[in-house]
Write a protein that holds these residues in place. Sequence first.
Motif, PDB file in Angstrom:
ATOM      1  N   GLU A  83      50.796  46.915  42.972  1.00  0.00           N
ATOM      2  CA  GLU A  83      51.140  45.518  43.272  1.00  0.00           C
ATOM      3  C   GLU A  83      51.150  45.241  44.777  1.00  0.00           C
ATOM      4  N   TYR A 128      48.463  51.223  28.029  1.00  0.00           N
ATOM      5  CA  TYR A 128      48.532  51.298  26.558  1.00  0.00           C
ATOM      6  C   TYR A 128      47.119  51.389  26.017  1.00  0.00           C
ATOM      7  N   MET A 177      42.985  57.323  28.430  1.00  0.00           N
ATOM      8  CA  MET A 177      43.170  56.582  29.667  1.00  0.00           C
ATOM      9  C   MET A 177      43.056  55.085  29.397  1.00  0.00           C
ATOM     10  N   SER A 178      43.983  54.353  29.943  1.00  0.00           N
ATOM     11  CA  SER A 178      43.899  52.892  29.815  1.00  0.00           C
ATOM     12  C   SER A 178      44.391  52.265  31.102  1.00  0.00           C
ATOM     13  N   THR A 179      43.677  51.303  31.618  1.00  0.00           N
ATOM     14  CA  THR A 179      44.098  50.681  32.886  1.00  0.00           C
ATOM     15  C   THR A 179      45.406  49.908  32.740  1.00  0.00           C
ATOM     16  N   ILE A 180      45.773  49.541  31.509  1.00  0.00           N
ATOM     17  CA  ILE A 180      47.020  48.780  31.342  1.00  0.00           C
ATOM     18  C   ILE A 180      48.185  49.662  30.897  1.00  0.00           C
ATOM     19  N   MET A 205      47.766  45.096  46.337  1.00  0.00           N
ATOM     20  CA  MET A 205      47.084  43.872  45.875  1.00  0.00           C
ATOM     21  C   MET A 205      47.583  42.650  46.633  1.00  0.00           C
ATOM     22  N   VAL A 206      48.893  42.586  46.851  1.00  0.00           N
ATOM     23  CA  VAL A 206      49.454  41.450  47.592  1.00  0.00           C
ATOM     24  C   VAL A 206      48.928  41.458  49.035  1.00  0.00           C
ATOM     25  N   ILE A 251      51.924  44.603  31.263  1.00  0.00           N
ATOM     26  CA  ILE A 251      50.702  45.078  30.585  1.00  0.00           C
ATOM     27  C   ILE A 251      49.450  44.719  31.376  1.00  0.00           C
ATOM     28  N   TYR A 252      49.588  44.478  32.690  1.00  0.00           N
ATOM     29  CA  TYR A 252      48.385  44.201  33.478  1.00  0.00           C
ATOM     30  C   TYR A 252      47.779  45.510  33.983  1.00  0.00           C
ATOM     31  N   PRO A 253      46.519  45.495  34.347  1.00  0.00           N
ATOM     32  CA  PRO A 253      45.869  46.720  34.828  1.00  0.00           C
ATOM     33  C   PRO A 253      46.407  47.177  36.190  1.00  0.00           C
ATOM     34  N   PHE A 254      46.329  48.455  36.422  1.00  0.00           N
ATOM     35  CA  PHE A 254      46.644  49.071  37.711  1.00  0.00           C
ATOM     36  C   PHE A 254      48.083  48.798  38.161  1.00  0.00           C
ATOM     37  N   LEU A 300      45.257  39.539  30.191  1.00  0.00           N
ATOM     38  CA  LEU A 300      45.888  40.782  30.644  1.00  0.00           C
ATOM     39  C   LEU A 300      45.876  40.969  32.154  1.00  0.00           C
ATOM     40  N   ILE A 352      46.685  38.350  40.858  1.00  0.00           N
ATOM     41  CA  ILE A 352      45.868  38.617  42.057  1.00  0.00           C
ATOM     42  C   ILE A 352      44.497  39.161  41.653  1.00  0.00           C
ATOM     43  N   TRP A 365      39.459  48.722  31.003  1.00  0.00           N
ATOM     44  CA  TRP A 365      38.927  49.936  30.374  1.00  0.00           C
ATOM     45  C   TRP A 365      40.052  50.735  29.699  1.00  0.00           C
ATOM     46  N   GLY A 366      39.886  50.986  28.418  1.00  0.00           N
ATOM     47  CA  GLY A 366      40.860  51.804  27.685  1.00  0.00           C
ATOM     48  C   GLY A 366      41.971  51.003  27.026  1.00  0.00           C
TER      49      GLY A 366
END
Lengths: 482, 71
Positions: B26, B6, B1-4, B29-30, B19-22, A339, A343, A395-396
Amino acid sequence: MGDQLTTNTTVFIEFYYWVTVVMMFLIHVGFCVYETGVSRRRNHMHTLMKNTMAIPLVTITFYFFGWWIYFAFPSGFYWYNFVPDAIPYDPNLIAAPWSPLMGTHLSGVNATDTAAGLTVDGVNGTATWHRLNGVFWAAFLLFSITTASIISGAVIERIRSGAFWIIAVFVGSVSWITDAAWGWSATGWMVKYLGYHDAYASGVVHAIAGGSALAVLIVLGPRIGKFRADGTPREIPPQNPWLVTIGLFLIYTGFWGFYAACNIPMIAPATIAGQITGETWTATNIYLAPTTLSAITFNFLMSLSGGMLAGYMISKGDAFWTYSLGLAGIIAASAGNDLYHPIQAMFVGAIVPCISYKLHYWVERTFKIDDAVGAVAVHGYTGFLGVVVAGFLLWGAPSSPYEGFQVINPWGNFIGAVIMFFVLGFFPVLILSLILKALGILRVPQRAEIAGLDFEGEAAYQAAIAEVKAAEHATLASTNGR
Amino acid sequence: MSTIGYSSWAVDLKDVGAIYPFQGWETPMVIAAVAFWVIWHIWQIRYESEDLRATGVDADLKKGNEAIDRY
């Protein structure tokens, strides 16, 4: 096997896993090359054979009872389950060594199958499982051998092969597969009640192997000469640094198969029979939750790169640690690499191995632990921390496609990491090692350790060479110019 | 709450994208990743310079000749 689509899907999945098994074999080629390169010349063959013979021993025991444990233990210990859930598969029908499905089988049901209790369809049916049982068994087996093999490098040059092989069988065919049943299956109790998430086995393979290795090392003690009189450690340099790096490169390569083997390559929502609606097929992780091969390809390479770049920095360009921390980078991110964003995988792969590297030297200095290849750090600490990090970053998120499962969370993953490293890794192997020590079969005698474990074999080898040379010189002299 | 984004898979996958976190982070992060890359080069060149300087000091005539003989 039913309709054409089912047939094609089943045969594709069968072939997919078969390919992963072949690729994963490279991990063991790598381990053997790597360990032999680290060992001193007078221990080469002993080191090689110690690791090599774990392959057949874990294989046959995984056939006898390891595979059965995976299906029997998802709710506890089969005879004593500590959660109320029914075991979905009958392990005796699918994985007992006397089951017809543990041999060549063509999916129908004849008198032998009927007598065993098999039906054509259903959860315990023969219709598709006959094709998948062998390749699934082999994929899990290669994880088993990997788990045992991780311990092998840490204990080189002083453990007796017989003791290591008993430990290898225990870890490869009992303890790791128990943790897989608990935390690395679609119905494992840790997944359902803790929300444990460890998609590519940071904990279920690496943390348990590292915890087990640490336990053996404590009981076994350091190699002669590892520590000075004042207790400070000496470096015992690898005999062949070049060979060590080739071994680690091969492990990287085999790791691709390991990752692919952790996925279900294609499955319909109806087959998953969980909460997913619609008709869009997907690849999934071991928990049957959606991911893609692209996701794990991105993240494998980015976490490897993060580990190598950080490893180069922290070790100041040391080849052994740069390669090892590249491997640790993958291991660190593996729990969540289904998931993570690439990065995120890179940063997890860069940061966690640096902590493990520092821990390695701190533990070595403080507790006088001689881990010849840094296995406890690269696999154990990194795997443990990787699982913990995944609990926070994911988380979640749902741990499973099924209703009633706990979502991924930091506490569940922390408890899971403790179960992997300590409960199933460290403590059982500590007890086993103490028993082996009490029996006097854990460590080689001091004189043999100093003379080298290849001493007898080397003497025979040199004697054979001397005899052949003498015979050839004699023959040459008798030819008298002819 | 879910970081992805869902917290259950009770969805039709044809409607699911990232479906990646946060998600939404992007660009930061880059920027962080590029900073890591650039810092790595700066550190590496400085470290390599130190290493080569040390070699210049340590490799006197005798040791240099020994290194040649080792091939």
